[in-house]
Design a protein around this motif. Structure first.
Motif, PDB file in Angstrom:
ATOM      1  N   GLU A  74       0.695  -1.413   0.120  1.00  0.00           N
ATOM      2  CA  GLU A  74       0.020   0.026   0.020  1.00  0.00           C
ATOM      3  C   GLU A  74       1.014   1.057   0.045  1.00  0.00           C
ATOM      4  O   GLU A  74       0.416   2.193  -0.633  1.00  0.00           O
ATOM      5  CB  GLU A  74      -0.873  -0.072   1.184  1.00  0.00           C
ATOM      6  N   MET A  75       1.766   1.203   0.779  1.00  0.00           N
ATOM      7  CA  MET A  75       2.870   2.404   0.653  1.00  0.00           C
ATOM      8  C   MET A  75       3.447   2.265  -0.656  1.00  0.00           C
ATOM      9  O   MET A  75       3.516   3.866  -1.194  1.00  0.00           O
ATOM     10  CB  MET A  75       3.878   2.011   1.739  1.00  0.00           C
ATOM     11  N   ILE A  76       4.001   1.593  -1.258  1.00  0.00           N
ATOM     12  CA  ILE A  76       4.494   1.535  -2.596  1.00  0.00           C
ATOM     13  C   ILE A  76       3.477   2.158  -3.547  1.00  0.00           C
ATOM     14  O   ILE A  76       3.832   3.137  -4.467  1.00  0.00           O
ATOM     15  CB  ILE A  76       4.987   0.330  -3.190  1.00  0.00           C
ATOM     16  N   GLU A  77       2.379   1.524  -3.395  1.00  0.00           N
ATOM     17  CA  GLU A  77       1.012   2.129  -4.355  1.00  0.00           C
ATOM     18  C   GLU A  77       0.613   3.649  -4.016  1.00  0.00           C
ATOM     19  O   GLU A  77       0.548   4.060  -4.770  1.00  0.00           O
ATOM     20  CB  GLU A  77      -0.291   1.076  -3.942  1.00  0.00           C
ATOM     21  N   ALA A  78       0.708   4.012  -2.711  1.00  0.00           N
ATOM     22  CA  ALA A  78       0.552   5.399  -2.433  1.00  0.00           C
ATOM     23  C   ALA A  78       1.583   6.246  -2.882  1.00  0.00           C
ATOM     24  O   ALA A  78       1.304   7.193  -3.369  1.00  0.00           O
ATOM     25  CB  ALA A  78       0.456   5.528  -0.855  1.00  0.00           C
ATOM     26  N   ALA A  79       2.835   5.688  -2.834  1.00  0.00           N
ATOM     27  CA  ALA A  79       4.009   6.358  -3.244  1.00  0.00           C
ATOM     28  C   ALA A  79       4.011   6.648  -4.820  1.00  0.00           C
ATOM     29  O   ALA A  79       4.087   7.648  -5.363  1.00  0.00           O
ATOM     30  CB  ALA A  79       5.400   5.909  -2.861  1.00  0.00           C
ATOM     31  N   ILE A  80       3.580   5.552  -5.569  1.00  0.00           N
ATOM     32  CA  ILE A  80       3.207   5.682  -7.091  1.00  0.00           C
ATOM     33  C   ILE A  80       2.272   6.611  -7.450  1.00  0.00           C
ATOM     34  O   ILE A  80       2.301   7.501  -8.429  1.00  0.00           O
ATOM     35  CB  ILE A  80       2.936   4.232  -7.488  1.00  0.00           C
ATOM     36  N   ARG A  81       0.916   6.433  -6.647  1.00  0.00           N
ATOM     37  CA  ARG A  81       0.023   7.248  -7.075  1.00  0.00           C
ATOM     38  C   ARG A  81       0.488   8.867  -6.532  1.00  0.00           C
ATOM     39  O   ARG A  81       0.001   9.707  -7.580  1.00  0.00           O
ATOM     40  CB  ARG A  81      -1.102   7.182  -6.240  1.00  0.00           C
ATOM     41  N   ALA A  82       0.965   8.858  -5.792  1.00  0.00           N
ATOM     42  CA  ALA A  82       1.513  10.367  -5.300  1.00  0.00           C
ATOM     43  C   ALA A  82       2.607  10.927  -6.405  1.00  0.00           C
ATOM     44  O   ALA A  82       2.441  12.086  -6.882  1.00  0.00           O
ATOM     45  CB  ALA A  82       2.313  10.575  -4.042  1.00  0.00           C
ATOM     46  N   GLY A  83       3.432   9.956  -7.141  1.00  0.00           N
ATOM     47  CA  GLY A  83       4.356  10.440  -8.124  1.00  0.00           C
ATOM     48  C   GLY A  83       3.341  10.760  -9.295  1.00  0.00           C
ATOM     49  O   GLY A  83       3.880  11.521  -9.934  1.00  0.00           O
ATOM     50  N   GLU A  85       0.337  11.561  -9.510  1.00  0.00           N
ATOM     51  CA  GLU A  85      -0.324  12.976  -9.281  1.00  0.00           C
ATOM     52  C   GLU A  85       0.566  14.117  -9.481  1.00  0.00           C
ATOM     53  O   GLU A  85       0.093  15.021 -10.354  1.00  0.00           O
ATOM     54  CB  GLU A  85      -0.946  12.966  -7.988  1.00  0.00           C
ATOM     55  N   ALA A  86       1.812  13.926  -8.895  1.00  0.00           N
ATOM     56  CA  ALA A  86       2.748  14.963  -8.924  1.00  0.00           C
ATOM     57  C   ALA A  86       3.172  15.295 -10.371  1.00  0.00           C
ATOM     58  O   ALA A  86       3.292  16.342 -11.200  1.00  0.00           O
ATOM     59  CB  ALA A  86       3.814  14.591  -8.105  1.00  0.00           C
ATOM     60  N   ALA A  87       3.402  13.988 -11.089  1.00  0.00           N
ATOM     61  CA  ALA A  87       3.729  13.911 -12.578  1.00  0.00           C
ATOM     62  C   ALA A  87       2.629  14.570 -13.391  1.00  0.00           C
ATOM     63  O   ALA A  87       3.005  15.761 -14.540  1.00  0.00           O
ATOM     64  CB  ALA A  87       4.176  12.858 -13.177  1.00  0.00           C
ATOM     65  N   GLU A  88       1.234  14.420 -12.968  1.00  0.00           N
ATOM     66  CA  GLU A  88       0.499  14.975 -13.878  1.00  0.00           C
ATOM     67  C   GLU A  88       0.130  16.496 -13.598  1.00  0.00           C
ATOM     68  O   GLU A  88      -0.046  17.021 -14.623  1.00  0.00           O
ATOM     69  CB  GLU A  88      -1.102  13.993 -13.430  1.00  0.00           C
ATOM     70  N   ASN A  89       0.233  16.759 -12.351  1.00  0.00           N
ATOM     71  CA  ASN A  89      -0.037  18.212 -12.082  1.00  0.00           C
ATOM     72  C   ASN A  89       1.301  18.798 -12.872  1.00  0.00           C
ATOM     73  O   ASN A  89       1.148  19.904 -13.210  1.00  0.00           O
ATOM     74  CB  ASN A  89       0.341  18.363 -10.767  1.00  0.00           C
ATOM     75  N   ASP A  90       2.418  18.440 -12.851  1.00  0.00           N
ATOM     76  CA  ASP A  90       3.531  19.000 -13.669  1.00  0.00           C
ATOM     77  C   ASP A  90       3.136  18.927 -15.069  1.00  0.00           C
ATOM     78  O   ASP A  90       3.504  20.129 -15.727  1.00  0.00           O
ATOM     79  CB  ASP A  90       4.705  18.206 -13.269  1.00  0.00           C
ATOM     80  N   PHE A  91       2.853  17.922 -15.594  1.00  0.00           N
ATOM     81  CA  PHE A  91       2.373  17.889 -17.065  1.00  0.00           C
ATOM     82  C   PHE A  91       1.279  19.097 -17.168  1.00  0.00           C
ATOM     83  O   PHE A  91       1.587  19.759 -18.516  1.00  0.00           O
ATOM     84  CB  PHE A  91       1.848  16.567 -17.412  1.00  0.00           C
ATOM     85  N   LYS A  92       0.385  18.981 -16.286  1.00  0.00           N
ATOM     86  CA  LYS A  92      -0.873  19.956 -16.613  1.00  0.00           C
ATOM     87  C   LYS A  92      -0.207  21.433 -16.779  1.00  0.00           C
ATOM     88  O   LYS A  92      -0.457  22.313 -17.542  1.00  0.00           O
ATOM     89  CB  LYS A  92      -1.748  20.089 -15.594  1.00  0.00           C
ATOM     90  N   VAL A  93       0.777  21.709 -15.697  1.00  0.00           N
ATOM     91  CA  VAL A  93       1.426  23.242 -15.693  1.00  0.00           C
ATOM     92  C   VAL A  93       2.124  23.353 -16.949  1.00  0.00           C
ATOM     93  O   VAL A  93       2.178  24.674 -17.742  1.00  0.00           O
ATOM     94  CB  VAL A  93       2.386  23.287 -14.305  1.00  0.00           C
ATOM     95  N   LYS A  94       2.908  22.348 -17.478  1.00  0.00           N
ATOM     96  CA  LYS A  94       3.741  22.502 -18.600  1.00  0.00           C
ATOM     97  C   LYS A  94       2.762  22.588 -19.843  1.00  0.00           C
ATOM     98  O   LYS A  94       3.138  23.324 -20.680  1.00  0.00           O
ATOM     99  CB  LYS A  94       4.788  21.492 -18.767  1.00  0.00           C
ATOM    100  N   TYR A  95       1.680  21.888 -19.783  1.00  0.00           N
ATOM    101  CA  TYR A  95       0.818  21.841 -21.025  1.00  0.00           C
ATOM    102  C   TYR A  95       0.188  23.299 -21.220  1.00  0.00           C
ATOM    103  O   TYR A  95       0.184  23.943 -22.124  1.00  0.00           O
ATOM    104  CB  TYR A  95      -0.239  20.770 -20.819  1.00  0.00           C
ATOM    105  N   GLU A  96      -0.183  23.846 -20.031  1.00  0.00           N
ATOM    106  CA  GLU A  96      -0.687  25.156 -19.993  1.00  0.00           C
ATOM    107  C   GLU A  96       0.204  26.202 -20.215  1.00  0.00           C
ATOM    108  O   GLU A  96      -0.017  27.015 -21.400  1.00  0.00           O
ATOM    109  CB  GLU A  96      -1.224  25.430 -18.557  1.00  0.00           C
TER     110      GLU A  96
END
Length: 298
Positions: A74-83, A85-96
């Motif tokens: 679960e910790m690994i999955e949470a870390a993956i999800r957090a990563g 989400e962070a990558a997705e947020n970063d991609f959104k910022v770069k896309y904008e």
């Protein structure tokens, strides 16, 4: 019931009724799982350990390991999800940011296209104006060249016309001297005057001036001026018999008509045969036209 609960119940039963009003310290002895008595400090440490870790007696070691493994997953999955989400947020910022940059570039491109269209229109207008100016300049150059040639021709005509009476007097003087008996010295003088006359005619010829001496030719009212008529049946009718004064032409202009006498009483002159234009003659006329055009441009 655990040993601790048993000891606690025994102590409560042994306490008097007025325990509520007095603060009495009751020593509590504890017994471990093997039946050995332990002191208060060991009891406190054990209680703290039990509070810190409360193992479940129902879980087996395999279940505990599985529960611990699940927690790590679960910790690994949470870390993956957090990563993610962070990558997705970063991609959104770069896309904008990329969208904003693309919008700015498109705006600059549109402005550049408008500027280029305006520049092209100005270039076309400038080219058209330059072509019109070039055509106007060519027309002006041709017109001024023709005007200069005409002015030069008029000036030459004026000078030649003023010199014609002098040339006539010179010819009359030479003709009169030739009709007399002259000694050698005077004959040489007449020859010198004749040489001057010839040189003057050469100058006239260089300027395009030609004499009109139509003796024996058909009368041409455009070039000849009839001052008398002579009956002569041996010659064709309207033939120039005598030339009292030579005429002169310059190019296509008649500077002075020739003064002549015309015959009558003879046969009619036959009509001239039409001239057949040959290739050589046509080529010569074309060359002459080109030479005249080049002279006009110069």
């Amino acid at each position: 019931m655990s040993a601790r609960e048993a000891r606690t119940g025994a102590a409560a039963a042994a306490a008097p009724d007025d325990s509520k009003e007095r603060d009495v310290k009751i020593p509590v002895e504890a017994v471990d799982e093997n039946g050995n008595v332990i002191d208060d400090e060991q009891v406190v440490e054990k209680a703290a350990g039990e509070e810190a870790v409360e193992p479940t007696h129902d879980d087996t070691p395999e279940e505990a390991a599985a529960e611990q493994a699940m927690t790590e997953e679960e910790m690994i999955e949470a870390a993956i999800r957090a990563g993610e989400e962070a990558a997705e947020n970063d991609f959104k910022v770069k896309y904008e940011q990329a969208q904003e940059e693309l919008t700015a570039v498109r705006k600059q491109l549109a402005e550049a296209e408008e500027t280029a269209e305006g520049a092209d229109a100005k270039v076309r207008e400038a080219n058209e104006r330059a072509q019109r100016l070039q055509a106007d300049w060519e027309n002006y150059r041709r017109r001024t060249a023709a005007e200069r040639l005409a002015e030069q021709s008029r000036a030459t005509e004026k000078l030649v016309t003023a010199l014609l009476p002098v040339l006539d007097d010179m010819e009359r003087a030479i003709a009169h001297a030739r009709s007399q008996e002259l000694d050698e010295t005077f004959s040489q003088f007449v020859d010198g005057v004749d040489a001057v006359h010839t040189k003057m005619l050469d100058v006239f010829a260089h300027e395009g001036v030609e004499p009109i001496d139509p003796k024996g030719e058909a009368f041409n009212p455009l070039e000849h001026q009839a001052v008398g008529r002579v009956e002569d049946p041996d010659q064709y009718d309207e033939t120039v018999n005598d030339v009292y004064q030579k005429g002169y032409r310059m190019a296509d202009r008649i500077l002075r008509s020739a003064m002549v006498t015309v015959t009558y009483g003879g046969e009619k002159r036959p009509a001239p045969e039409p001239e057949v234009a040959t290739e050589e003659g046509t080529a010569s006329e074309a060359d002459a036209s080109e030479a005249q055009a080049e002279g006009t441009e110069e």
